[in-house]
Design a protein around this motif. Structure first.
Motif, PDB file in Angstrom:
ATOM      1  N   THR A 142      14.041  20.749 -12.624  1.00  0.00           N
ATOM      2  CA  THR A 142      14.490  21.587 -13.622  1.00  0.00           C
ATOM      3  C   THR A 142      15.919  21.967 -13.385  1.00  0.00           C
TER       4      THR A 142
ATOM      5  N   PRO B 197      13.918  18.536 -20.816  1.00  0.00           N
ATOM      6  CA  PRO B 197      12.952  19.302 -21.314  1.00  0.00           C
ATOM      7  C   PRO B 197      12.051  18.270 -22.127  1.00  0.00           C
TER       8      PRO B 197
ATOM      9  N   ARG C  65       9.240  16.201 -19.965  1.00  0.00           N
ATOM     10  CA  ARG C  65       8.671  16.900 -19.067  1.00  0.00           C
ATOM     11  C   ARG C  65       6.980  16.919 -19.539  1.00  0.00           C
TER      12      ARG C  65
ATOM     13  N   ARG D 238       4.182  25.248 -17.299  1.00  0.00           N
ATOM     14  CA  ARG D 238       4.732  25.573 -18.594  1.00  0.00           C
ATOM     15  C   ARG D 238       5.887  26.434 -18.517  1.00  0.00           C
TER      16      ARG D 238
ATOM     17  N   ASN E  34       8.099  26.501 -16.773  1.00  0.00           N
ATOM     18  CA  ASN E  34       9.423  25.784 -16.341  1.00  0.00           C
ATOM     19  C   ASN E  34       9.736  24.562 -17.494  1.00  0.00           C
ATOM     20  N   GLY E  35       9.258  24.605 -18.519  1.00  0.00           N
ATOM     21  CA  GLY E  35       9.619  23.780 -19.507  1.00  0.00           C
ATOM     22  C   GLY E  35       8.518  22.464 -19.472  1.00  0.00           C
TER      23      GLY E  35
ATOM     24  N   LYS F 131       5.440  20.329 -20.462  1.00  0.00           N
ATOM     25  CA  LYS F 131       4.106  20.080 -21.653  1.00  0.00           C
ATOM     26  C   LYS F 131       2.948  19.711 -20.942  1.00  0.00           C
TER      27      LYS F 131
END
Length: 331
Positions: A44, A54, A57, A171, A173-174, A176
């Motif tokens: 990140t 993002p 991810r 989540r 930290n972006g 899915k």
């Protein structure tokens, strides 16, 4: 003043403060926790070569044995067993069927000996020839009325606390989060949003085809056993490609049935990936097994590959402060 309310509020405040200070507070400060945090930081941080945009991810989790227990029976198999017993008065013919009568007599050794054929028979009796709405209602009713015999808590309270924290941490930290599991897709979707914050469209599991029809009240989908897809082992990368459309950057599993998914993820050519295996080593707080699991989830080849590839292996006994929520499950 309600003293229980005050105590509860203080506990919640303390837990919230602990989480704010450490989003992985139910993990011990061991190499496993450090490996997770280091990979997330690298993925990140835009200033590092390991940065992952993002929109890439995507991370995948097995469910049985990774996010909730799979011993002594998987939740779905326990549901099928309980449904056979509940529905038996409507089906006197089941008493003469070797597999179904074994369920009614609590003879799970005979059920296990019937193998995949017997399992499919249980699923046909409890998962098909009903609408998707009725199936969802049956699963919800089962969750409301049944309790795990060993821990005394609702099945939807048995998500592993450290893994639930990990899902939230990713989540935040972006990332899915997806479930890619051998469990039934419809069964899991009733539970996963509440338990893990994972919506139905990000849950992939084994499935068979439903049939659409018009009714006097509108439309319906009716569950069948046609076109069955078993989302396990080598089928998991196939399902990832089919439902996600891109290769994940991290994978989390607990058995040899997850190995292909982890190999597929680890071989992502575009990013530095992460792979983690949950090893069941805690017979007191959960279960301990690898080569001889009580129900499913053998872990032999996966441990060997993890050592060879440098994947993170979580020792449940050493790496987790808690397993279940102690407020909901007796330990």
């Amino acid at each position: 003043m309600n003293h229980k309310f005050v105590i509860g509020a203080l506990l919640f405040s303390a837990m919230s403060a602990a989480y704010a200070a450490d989003p992985l507070s139910t993990w011990n400060d061991t190499a496993a926790k450090s490996a997770i945090e280091q990979w997330v930081q690298n993925a990140t941080n835009k200033d590092r070569a390991t940065y992952i945009p993002p929109d890439r991810r995507y991370v995948v989790f097995d469910n049985d044995g990774t996010l909730w227990p799979e011993a002594p029976l998987t939740f779905q198999l326990q549901f099928a067993v309980d449904e056979i017993k509940r529905l038996a008065p409507r089906h006197p013919e089941w008493k003469t069927d070797p597999v179904l009568s074994a369920v009614l007599n609590n003879d799970l050794k005979t059920v296990a000996a019937s193998g995949e054929k017997g399992l499919m028979q249980l699923l046909a009796a409890t998962h098909s020839d009903i609408t998707t709405e009725e199936f969802n209602q049956r699963v919800s009713s089962w969750v409301d009325n049944q309790r795990d015999q060993r821990f005394g808590c609702r099945y939807d309270s048995m998500g592993y606390q450290p893994m639930r924290q990990l899902l939230n941490y990713l989540r935040e930290n972006g990332f899915k989060t997806w479930i890619i599991s051998g469990g039934g897709i419809d069964f899991m979707r009733v539970l996963t949003n509440k338990m893990y914050g994972i919506p139905p469209e990000q849950v992939v599991g084994s499935f068979s085809l439903s049939e659409f029809s018009l009714t006097d009240n509108g439309t319906q989908l009716r569950k069948t056993m046609k076109g069955a897809f078993n989302d396990d082992a080598a089928a998991k990368p196939v399902a990832i490609h089919l439902f996600m459309g891109q290769r994940p950057v991290a994978a989390f599993g607990n058995s040899d049935g997850d190995l292909a998914m982890m190999q597929y993820t680890a071989a992502n050519p575009d990013f530095k990936t992460f792979a983690l295996i949950v090893h069941h080593t805690d017979a007191e707080r959960e279960y301990a097994y690898d080569s001889h699991p009580p129900a499913s989830g053998k872990l032999v080849e996966g441990l060997s590959v993890a050592k060879e590839k440098g994947w993170t292996v979580v020792d449940m006994k050493k790496d987790w402060k808690t397993v279940f929520d102690p407020a909901k499950c007796k330990l």
